[in-house]
Design an enzyme around this catalytic site. Structure first.
Site, PDB file in Angstrom:
ATOM      1  N   HIS A   1       0.651  -1.257   0.256  1.00 24.76           N
ATOM      2  CA  HIS A   1      -0.281   0.039   0.013  1.00 24.76           C
ATOM      3  C   HIS A   1       0.552   1.260   0.114  1.00 24.76           C
ATOM      4  O   HIS A   1       2.223   0.852   0.597  1.00 24.76           O
ATOM      5  CB  HIS A   1      -0.737   0.062   1.139  1.00 24.76           C
TER       6      HIS A   1
ATOM      7  N   ASP B   1       2.732  -4.179   8.890  1.00 27.72           N
ATOM      8  CA  ASP B   1       1.677  -3.039   8.483  1.00 27.72           C
ATOM      9  C   ASP B   1       0.213  -3.472   8.682  1.00 27.72           C
ATOM     10  O   ASP B   1      -0.012  -4.847   7.752  1.00 27.72           O
ATOM     11  CB  ASP B   1       1.549  -2.610   6.656  1.00 27.72           C
TER      12      ASP B   1
ATOM     13  N   GLN C   1      -4.860  -4.529   7.522  1.00 24.95           N
ATOM     14  CA  GLN C   1      -5.021  -5.989   6.968  1.00 24.95           C
ATOM     15  C   GLN C   1      -5.582  -7.113   7.492  1.00 24.95           C
ATOM     16  O   GLN C   1      -6.055  -7.959   7.791  1.00 24.95           O
ATOM     17  CB  GLN C   1      -5.775  -5.667   5.541  1.00 24.95           C
TER      18      GLN C   1
ATOM     19  N   LYS D   1     -11.651   0.575  10.555  1.00 26.97           N
ATOM     20  CA  LYS D   1     -11.185  -1.163   9.763  1.00 26.97           C
ATOM     21  C   LYS D   1     -11.561  -2.426  10.652  1.00 26.97           C
ATOM     22  O   LYS D   1     -11.490  -3.315   9.869  1.00 26.97           O
ATOM     23  CB  LYS D   1     -10.099  -1.335   9.197  1.00 26.97           C
TER      24      LYS D   1
ATOM     25  N   CYS E   1      -4.739   2.441  -3.594  1.00 24.69           N
ATOM     26  CA  CYS E   1      -3.818   2.911  -2.897  1.00 24.69           C
ATOM     27  C   CYS E   1      -2.509   2.211  -3.361  1.00 24.69           C
ATOM     28  O   CYS E   1      -1.211   1.736  -2.437  1.00 24.69           O
ATOM     29  CB  CYS E   1      -3.081   3.127  -2.096  1.00 24.69           C
TER      30      CYS E   1
END
Ligand SMILES: Cc1ncc(COP(=O)(O)O)c(C=O)c1O
Lengths: 126, 431
Positions: free
Chosen positions: B142, B219, B222, B245, B389
């Site tokens: 991303h 990261d 998700q 999220k 992105c």
């Protein structure tokens, strides 16, 4: 399936003036990096500063390609100044379906590229 | 349950489990008032854009309004009743997140989102980098886990290196072995790709980073919302995620950092709250995690995040994953039957609840994702269309964009069926 029921699809599937122009007075190309739409415009300008003919080629979503196709028809006979004054209101009217802000950008790409070609022409001739 | 199955025919048993799940999901859906929305008259909402942001349950919305209705005050400052309640609840939220991720209280820094946490780590890295040092990321980033490191590399003369992919499906571990060297100061990878859905082998790559004394950042935008995460066990130094999220409000997220690393790490912001002693010419830093939370924080957001974590833990992260796995597997199986849909990414066993795809007409022409999503939207179906992105990944896959369906705990197979029905109509329109 409202927005594509109109003539958008017809223009997308069978675009008008969809070819390179050999004897163009100017041409210009640009893309919308957000969606990858690409459009190339060619214009033929008459001696009295009117658009004799405009053609385009490109790839991308139906809205971007259909609006470019409609534009080639609309601008025929218009003066450079008149085309330069066109903006989102004229494009909304031309496309004739409700456009969200994101889709408006798609619809505006053709006009932006055409205006780029005219700017280039003016730079070379005035 | 086991005893019952002995007496039931297999197919009936499967039916029972399926319908039990349906009832269970319907119970969950009742907590999300927004799912009752009619996008337009007679068109109910089908929300399949959860990788962008999830909807919020009533419990979270109530907690936010309760804060503003009953005990709004600045935290850690006032010696008065409201401030004490607000401070306690805000700190409590840190504890909940710590427990949720198996980290220590001192290791939980509240940020505004994943991007801020990644930038915090990138910023502090400046102090540790010399010319010729290396930062390693992956080919599936991303922009948030790429651009901050491009800038830091440029400023310090460090070099940005990439772990390659195999078949645009997964990371190539051989490549990781090669690019991570003694020159590497930091490795950062996405736990789960927001485009391909791939769940990456964090533990294995963290092990390689450790062998070379490199810091390891993940990261988790998700993954934290969808998988059971054990920060300690992963063997990583930093994990960044976004509350929005995972059922929490926007404007709140977290950076988890190993205590020993955070203790010596440079903050991103300086000011109130993060200091201990200030003289006119010098200041010392507050204890962890406050050293990294300068200024008045997002108190209602933090409290909302705590409640979101409670909500998820109530369901159980294994169950969350199971719900999403079943939806994903079902979608991939159904897409497999459709010759006009091309799916990107690995099989359901190796991905989270994200399915990127493109749609083609009968003459094999790509129907642009913007056209697909506009037409889905006319039917109340919200998906994401674009480059997500991840422009470099799109370019290397030679596609302008994809459509992306992404699930959460309240989605149903019926919603997938409806989406596929509309996709068929869209293909026909473009024939
Ligand atoms: C993999 C990944 N990383 C980072 C981000 C950035 O998250 P945020 O915009 O909440 O900072 C996202 C979300 O879009 C993401 O999917």
């Amino acid at each position: 399936m409202n927005i594509y029921r109109e003539n958008i699809l017809e223009h997308y599937k069978n675009p008008l003036n969809h070819e390179e122009m050999e004897d163009a007075s100017a041409d210009f190309e640009d893309s919308n990096p957000v969606c990858g739409d690409e459009i190339h415009f060619w214009v033929k300008i008459s001696d009295d500063g009117k658009i004799e003919r405009a053609t385009f080629k490109g790839t991308g979503c139906a809205i971007s390609q259909a609006s470019a196709s409609m534009l080639t028809e609309t601008v025929e006979g218009m003066s450079i100044d008149e085309v330069e004054e066109m903006g989102s209101d004229e494009i909304r009217e031309l496309v004739g379906v409700p456009l969200s802000p994101v889709r408006l950008k798609c619809a505006l790409l053709g006009l932006k590229v055409l205006q780029g070609a005219l700017l280039k022409y003016k730079g070379e001739h005035q | 349950m086991y005893h019952f199955t002995l007496y039931l025919k297999g197919s009936f048993y499967i039916y029972m489990v399926a319908s039990m799940d349906e009832a269970y999901i319907n119970e969950i859906r009742k907590d999300f008032p927004i799912l009752e929305t009619k996008v337009r008259e007679g068109v109910p909402l089908i929300y399949l854009d959860n990788a962008a942001t999830t909807q919020k349950p009533r419990q979270v919305i109530d907690a936010i309004s309760e804060y503003y209705l009953k005990y709004n005050a600045n935290v850690h400052r006032g010696i008065h009743a409201l401030s004490e309640i607000a401070s306690e609840k805000y700190e409590d939220a840190h504890s909940k997140v710590a427990k949720f991720l198996n980290a220590k209280f001192s290791e939980i820094v509240f940020t505004k989102n994943t991007t801020e946490g990644l930038n915090l780590v990138a910023h502090g890295l400046r102090n540790l980098l010399s010319r010729g040092d290396e930062i390693v990321v992956t080919r599936m980033e991303h922009h948030s886990n790429l651009v901050p490191f491009q800038i830091v590399a440029k400023e310090t003369g460090a070099v940005l290196k990439f772990i390659e992919m195999e078949d645009f499906e997964k990371l190539d571990l051989n490549s990781a072995e090669k690019v991570i060297t003694d020159k590497t100061k930091l490795v950062s990878i996405p736990h789960m790709s927001n485009v391909l859905g791939t769940i990456n082998p964090v533990k294995e790559i963290a092990q390689i980073a450790k062998e070379h004394d490199a810091l390891m950042l993940v990261d988790g935008a998700q993954s934290v919302p969808h998988l059971k995460i054990d920060f300690k066990n992963l063997g990583i130094d930093f994990l960044s995620f976004s509350g929005h999220k995972m059922l929490a409000p926007m404007g709140i997220g977290g950076l988890v950092g190993r205590e020993e690393v955070l203790a010596n790490y440079e903050p991103l912001l300086y000011g109130g709250e993060m200091i201990r002693n200030v003289d006119y010419d010098i200041a010392t830093w507050n204890d962890l995690p406050w050293k990294f939370e300068a200024g008045t924080p997002n108190v209602s957001g933090g409290i909302g995040l705590g409640v979101a974590v409670d909500y998820l833990q109530n369901i159980g992260m294994d169950k969350v994953h199971q719900i999403e796995y079943e939806l994903t597997k079902y979608t991939l199986d159904r897409f497999e039957e459709l010759d006009f849909v091309k799916v990107y990414g690995p099989d359901a066993e190796h991905r989270g609840g994200v399915v990127s795809f493109n749609v083609y007409n009968d003459s094999g022409q790509l129907i642009h994702p913007h056209d697909v999503s506009t037409l889905l939207d006319e039917n109340g179906i919200a998906i994401r269309a674009g480059h997500h992105c991840a422009q470099p990944l799109m370019k290397s896959m030679h596609i302008p964009a994809t459509n992306r369906i992404s699930f959460y705990i309240y989605n149903t197979k019926a919603e997938v069926d409806r989406t596929i029905e509309v996709l068929k109509q869209i293909k026909d329109i473009f024939n």
